[in-house]
Design an enzyme around this catalytic site. Structure first.
Site, PDB file in Angstrom:
ATOM      1  N   GLY A  37      38.427  34.128  30.741  1.00  0.00           N
ATOM      2  CA  GLY A  37      37.744  35.363  30.284  1.00  0.00           C
ATOM      3  C   GLY A  37      38.758  36.526  30.376  1.00  0.00           C
ATOM      4  O   GLY A  37      39.957  36.275  30.646  1.00  0.00           O
ATOM      5  N   ASN A  45      36.684  36.781  40.562  1.00  0.00           N
ATOM      6  CA  ASN A  45      35.488  36.092  40.735  1.00  0.00           C
ATOM      7  C   ASN A  45      34.824  35.868  42.043  1.00  0.00           C
ATOM      8  O   ASN A  45      33.601  36.035  42.174  1.00  0.00           O
ATOM      9  CB  ASN A  45      35.873  34.647  40.255  1.00  0.00           C
ATOM     10  CG  ASN A  45      35.690  34.565  38.772  1.00  0.00           C
ATOM     11  OD1 ASN A  45      35.855  33.634  37.988  1.00  0.00           O
ATOM     12  ND2 ASN A  45      35.447  35.615  37.923  1.00  0.00           N
ATOM     13  N   ASN A 103      33.565  28.463  38.954  1.00  0.00           N
ATOM     14  CA  ASN A 103      32.708  29.281  37.749  1.00  0.00           C
ATOM     15  C   ASN A 103      33.219  28.812  36.491  1.00  0.00           C
ATOM     16  O   ASN A 103      34.406  28.974  36.046  1.00  0.00           O
ATOM     17  CB  ASN A 103      32.974  30.670  38.318  1.00  0.00           C
ATOM     18  CG  ASN A 103      32.584  31.680  37.265  1.00  0.00           C
ATOM     19  OD1 ASN A 103      33.476  32.389  36.588  1.00  0.00           O
ATOM     20  ND2 ASN A 103      31.236  31.568  36.787  1.00  0.00           N
ATOM     21  N   ARG A 180      39.503  45.460  34.574  1.00  0.00           N
ATOM     22  CA  ARG A 180      39.625  44.351  33.304  1.00  0.00           C
ATOM     23  C   ARG A 180      40.610  44.651  32.301  1.00  0.00           C
ATOM     24  O   ARG A 180      41.704  43.975  31.710  1.00  0.00           O
ATOM     25  CB  ARG A 180      38.509  43.771  32.810  1.00  0.00           C
ATOM     26  CG  ARG A 180      37.483  43.124  34.073  1.00  0.00           C
ATOM     27  CD  ARG A 180      38.348  41.764  34.472  1.00  0.00           C
ATOM     28  NE  ARG A 180      37.343  41.134  35.450  1.00  0.00           N
ATOM     29  CZ  ARG A 180      36.850  39.945  35.106  1.00  0.00           C
ATOM     30  NH1 ARG A 180      36.947  39.334  33.905  1.00  0.00           N
ATOM     31  NH2 ARG A 180      35.935  39.363  36.136  1.00  0.00           N
ATOM     32  N   HIS A 262      25.973  35.311  33.259  1.00  0.00           N
ATOM     33  CA  HIS A 262      26.975  34.180  33.750  1.00  0.00           C
ATOM     34  C   HIS A 262      27.579  34.369  35.101  1.00  0.00           C
ATOM     35  O   HIS A 262      27.889  33.208  35.592  1.00  0.00           O
ATOM     36  CB  HIS A 262      27.950  34.460  32.457  1.00  0.00           C
ATOM     37  CG  HIS A 262      29.404  33.261  32.504  1.00  0.00           C
ATOM     38  ND1 HIS A 262      28.737  32.091  32.349  1.00  0.00           N
ATOM     39  CD2 HIS A 262      30.313  33.338  32.618  1.00  0.00           C
ATOM     40  CE1 HIS A 262      29.803  31.236  32.426  1.00  0.00           C
ATOM     41  NE2 HIS A 262      30.785  31.838  32.549  1.00  0.00           N
ATOM     42  N   TRP A 263      27.696  35.619  35.652  1.00  0.00           N
ATOM     43  CA  TRP A 263      28.277  35.600  36.832  1.00  0.00           C
ATOM     44  C   TRP A 263      27.361  35.312  37.937  1.00  0.00           C
ATOM     45  O   TRP A 263      27.012  36.587  38.792  1.00  0.00           O
ATOM     46  CB  TRP A 263      29.118  37.112  37.051  1.00  0.00           C
ATOM     47  CG  TRP A 263      30.331  37.107  35.924  1.00  0.00           C
ATOM     48  CD1 TRP A 263      30.952  36.072  35.457  1.00  0.00           C
ATOM     49  CD2 TRP A 263      30.828  38.402  35.613  1.00  0.00           C
ATOM     50  NE1 TRP A 263      32.007  36.308  34.696  1.00  0.00           N
ATOM     51  CE2 TRP A 263      32.000  38.283  34.533  1.00  0.00           C
ATOM     52  CE3 TRP A 263      30.650  39.665  35.919  1.00  0.00           C
ATOM     53  CZ2 TRP A 263      32.787  38.956  33.960  1.00  0.00           C
ATOM     54  CZ3 TRP A 263      31.540  40.734  35.211  1.00  0.00           C
ATOM     55  CH2 TRP A 263      32.432  40.196  34.047  1.00  0.00           C
TER      56      TRP A 263
END
Length: 285
Positions: A37, A45, A103, A180, A262-263
């Site tokens: 990602g 994460n 993950n 990010r 998703h996380w």
């Protein structure tokens, strides 16, 4: 117990470059494998989960090669470089076998290790990512957004992808966006993203996959107990992907988290930690 970034950061010199990781806790080893990602890292994460799992296990958060932290391995696809790095890491630290939590891409890495090096993986927890799309489109919505960013990065495209990762968009804070965006500016980090999700790379991977059996065709070879965890609102790895691994992996269990994207380890933190710890302790050999 010190579970800060500085207090847990470690480096390991190998014949294929420096691997960086975080270490905390004592006891049986538990290796945490991060996903792919924009601006991703193992610390980002799993930093929120490290303190919990380190109370029960000797935890290692491994930073995969080529995501801007561990040294890249030139000319090797990030997934293959990651799998080889896990084995190099385990060999260097004298870890014969370990439980693993992965993950997304990390789950794929863990499954491939369980297929090809079964004695090294004692138990496996996958957080989304594992398996093929059956009813949903491929690439998924999340992967299409990653492709757009990989081809032409922009802050707006980053924000759209971050919101796609979560059910609760309040998690997409300005601090997260800036973190990010800053990490995604690293050339090595963006090179890994482009190698996985860029338009040219995606077409090359599709051509390659048409000539070889996909990894999930061999999931019947996974011998270790496996827990598949999923957010029901996952738009990166839609929940239909779990149907093949839950059928093919002989000792597979499934847990689906409501109101979660998703996380899972972030958005359903306490529930994920509880379910995972129960699984790891219950299936311990």
């Amino acid at each position: 117990m010190d579970v800060t970034y500085e207090g847990t950061a470690r480096e390991l010199e190998t014949d294929s470059g420096t691997l960086r990781y975080h270490e905390a806790g004592a006891g049986e080893p538990l290796i945490l494998l991060h996903g792919s990602g924009i601006g991703v890292s193992g610390w980002k994460n799993f930093r929120g989960n490290l303190g919990f799992f380190a109370k029960h296990y000797h935890c290692y958060i491994l930073e995969f090669p080529g995501f801007g932290i561990s040294d890249p391995v030139p000319g090797v696809h990030p997934v293959f470089a990651a799998g080889a790095a896990v084995l190099r890491f385990m060999d260097a630290l004298g870890i014969e076998s370990a439980a693993m939590v992965g993950n997304s891409m990390g789950g794929v890495v863990g499954v491939n290790l369980a297929i090809n090096a079964p004695d090294r993986v004692s138990r496996l927890v996958a957080i989304g990512g594992v398996g093929p799309n059956i009813f949903t489109t491929n690439p998924s919505e999340g992967s299409r957004l990653l492709q757009e960013f990989a081809d032409e990065p922009s802050r707006d495209r980053l924000v759209r992808w971050l919101k796609c990762m979560t059910f609760d968009h309040s998690l997409v804070t300005e601090e997260l966006i800036e973190d990010r965006w800053r990490a995604a500016s690293d050339p090595a980090s963006h090179a890994s993203l482009a190698a996985m999700y860029g338009s040219k790379a995606f077409e090359a991977q599709r051509a390659m996959m048409s000539k070889i059996a996909p990894y999930w065709a061999n999931m019947h070879k996974v011998r270790c107990p496996t827990l598949l965890t999923w957010g029901i609102e996952d738009r990166q790895s839609p929940p239909d992907m779990m149907l093949v691994p839950m059928r093919l992996i002989p000792e597979a269990e499934v847990h689906v988290f409501p109101r979660c994207g998703h996380w899972v380890m972030i958005e359903a933190k306490e529930a994920f930690e509880s379910v995972t710890l129960d699984f790891l302790q219950r299936t311990a050999r």
